[in-house]
Design an enzyme around this catalytic site. Structure first.
Site, short mmCIF file in Angstrom:
data_model
loop_
_atom_site.label_atom_id
_atom_site.label_comp_id
_atom_site.label_asym_id
_atom_site.label_seq_id
_atom_site.Cartn_x
_atom_site.Cartn_y
_atom_site.Cartn_z
N ARG A 151 42.70 32.71 36.64
CA ARG A 151 44.07 32.22 36.81
C ARG A 151 44.60 32.74 38.14
NH1 ARG A 151 42.88 29.04 33.48
NH2 ARG A 151 43.96 28.56 31.52
N GLU B 202 50.43 25.77 40.90
CA GLU B 202 49.56 24.58 40.83
C GLU B 202 50.38 23.35 40.53
OE1 GLU B 202 46.36 25.34 38.07
OE2 GLU B 202 45.80 27.17 39.10
N HIS C 89 41.64 23.19 40.18
CA HIS C 89 41.57 23.70 38.80
C HIS C 89 40.68 22.75 37.96
CE1 HIS C 89 43.79 26.17 35.52
NE2 HIS C 89 42.57 25.85 35.12
C1 DGY Z 1 41.12 26.46 30.46
O1 DGY Z 1 40.54 25.88 29.56
O2 DGY Z 1 41.77 27.49 30.28
C2 DGY Z 1 41.05 25.84 31.82
O3 DGY Z 1 41.37 26.74 32.82
C3 DGY Z 1 41.99 24.65 31.88
O4 DGY Z 1 43.30 25.10 31.79
#
Ligand code: DGY
Length: 325
Positions: free
Chosen positions: A238, A267, A286
């Site tokens: 993250r 984002e 992402h």
């Molecule tokens: C997750 O599954 O956590 C991915 O990062 C998509 O948000």
């Protein structure tokens, strides 16, 4: 069974919507899309289930949904949900770990290769017509095989990455996680070490840990200074785990060779972010789990989670895990 109301705030494949409609009323409204905000908020008072992802849910939203029993997140990460408020209201939060493990590990490995071998940059060289002869040392990359990989956060994805590195690329693996875990690899191929040692010894530092109050800002100026000169940082976790300005400083001072980012503090990445277009930063949107196979599997699991809870049965995966689950 009485039909309940489900509010879906991210697109799902038709087959998954049909599974919900078979048992319940389905309202589709993504408040982030023009014109759908009103529909979303008007539906909240009657919804029993919410299904979607990547949208911060505030406790004030829960106040408007007094019948809510379950939020089914189409994601593994659960950092956008108000955990205390959910627990206080007895609302079950479900997520989709497991089904995306290998897919995310594939991308992380691809990011290691892309940054170290300068794959995107070299593609741009050819496309732009600047490839005019044998490339020289100024454009050489660095080997990946045999280099030391440090994995911060050693859950399912970290271990899948470790297998690729140790068994496929002959890389010594170091890993750090708060609670002890088996390395998942044959004896001697991976070693648990303190974070400072991992930063100091690794040629690649890959972040695959959850965002929590403890991990927010973990990669700050001090952490970058501890990294080996010429090392590469990959963030597939993250954005807020990395202090972006500190990362840019470490790159611009020449301490780090490159960074591969799939996640950001904000984002989508703002157009004026200095990370965008930085010559030594690979910027992905992402997309760790974004393959047809895996996004389908995540959608299917999220719908199963939702239906199970509305049926009064334990979901496949709740966060925090349900007692006995
Ligand atoms: C997750 O599954 O956590 C991915 O990062 C998509 O948000």
């Amino acid at each position: 069974m009485t039909r309940k109301t489900v509010l879906m705030y991210r697109a799902l494949p038709e087959a998954q919507k049909a599974r919900i409609r078979q048992a319940h009323e389905l309202i589709e409204a993504d408040p982030r899309q023009p014109g759908q905000r009103e529909v979303f908020f008007a539906a909240l008072p009657k919804v029993h289930g919410l299904i979607g992802s990547s949208m911060r849910i505030e406790p004030s939203l829960l106040d408007q949904a007094p019948k809510l029993q379950v939020i089914s997140s189409i994601s593994a990460g659960v950092d956008v949900y108000p955990h205390d408020a959910l627990q206080a209201r007895g609302i079950i939060l479900c997520h989709t770990p497991g089904v995306l493990t290998e897919t995310v590990a594939d991308l992380l490995f691809g990011m290691m290769l892309a940054t170290s071998r300068r794959i995107v940059e070299m593609d741009a060289l050819v496309r732009s017509g600047r490839w005019l002869g044998n490339i020289g040392p100024a454009l050489f990359g660095h080997d990946v095989h045999g280099k030391t990989l440090g994995i911060v956060g050693y859950g399912r994805i970290g271990q899948a990455l470790a297998r690729r590195a140790a068994l496929g690329f002959g890389m010594p693996v170091l890993y750090f996680r708060r609670t002890p875990a088996d390395s998942g690899l044959p004896e001697g191929l991976a070693q648990a070490v303190p974070l400072h040692e991992l930063l100091h010894r690794s040629d690649f530092v890959v972040l695959v840990l959850p965002l929590t109050e403890q991990t927010r800002g973990l990669m700050d100026a001090d952490a970058f200074a501890r990294m080996k000169p010429g090392a590469i940082l990959i963030n597939g976790a993250r954005g807020p785990i990395v202090q972006e300005q500190a990362l840019l400083d470490a790159l611009d001072h020449g301490h780090l060779r490159a960074a591969g980012l799939d996640v950001y503090a904000i984002e989508p990445l703002p157009l004026d972010s200095p990370l965008r277009g930085h010559p030594r930063v690979l910027t992905l949107p992402h997309m760790g789990s974004a393959t047809h196979e895996t996004r389908d599997a995540m959608a299917e699991m999220a719908v199963s989670n939702l239906l199970q809870v509305l049926r009064g049965q334990p979901p496949l995966a709740a966060w925090p895990p349900l007692a006995g689950g």
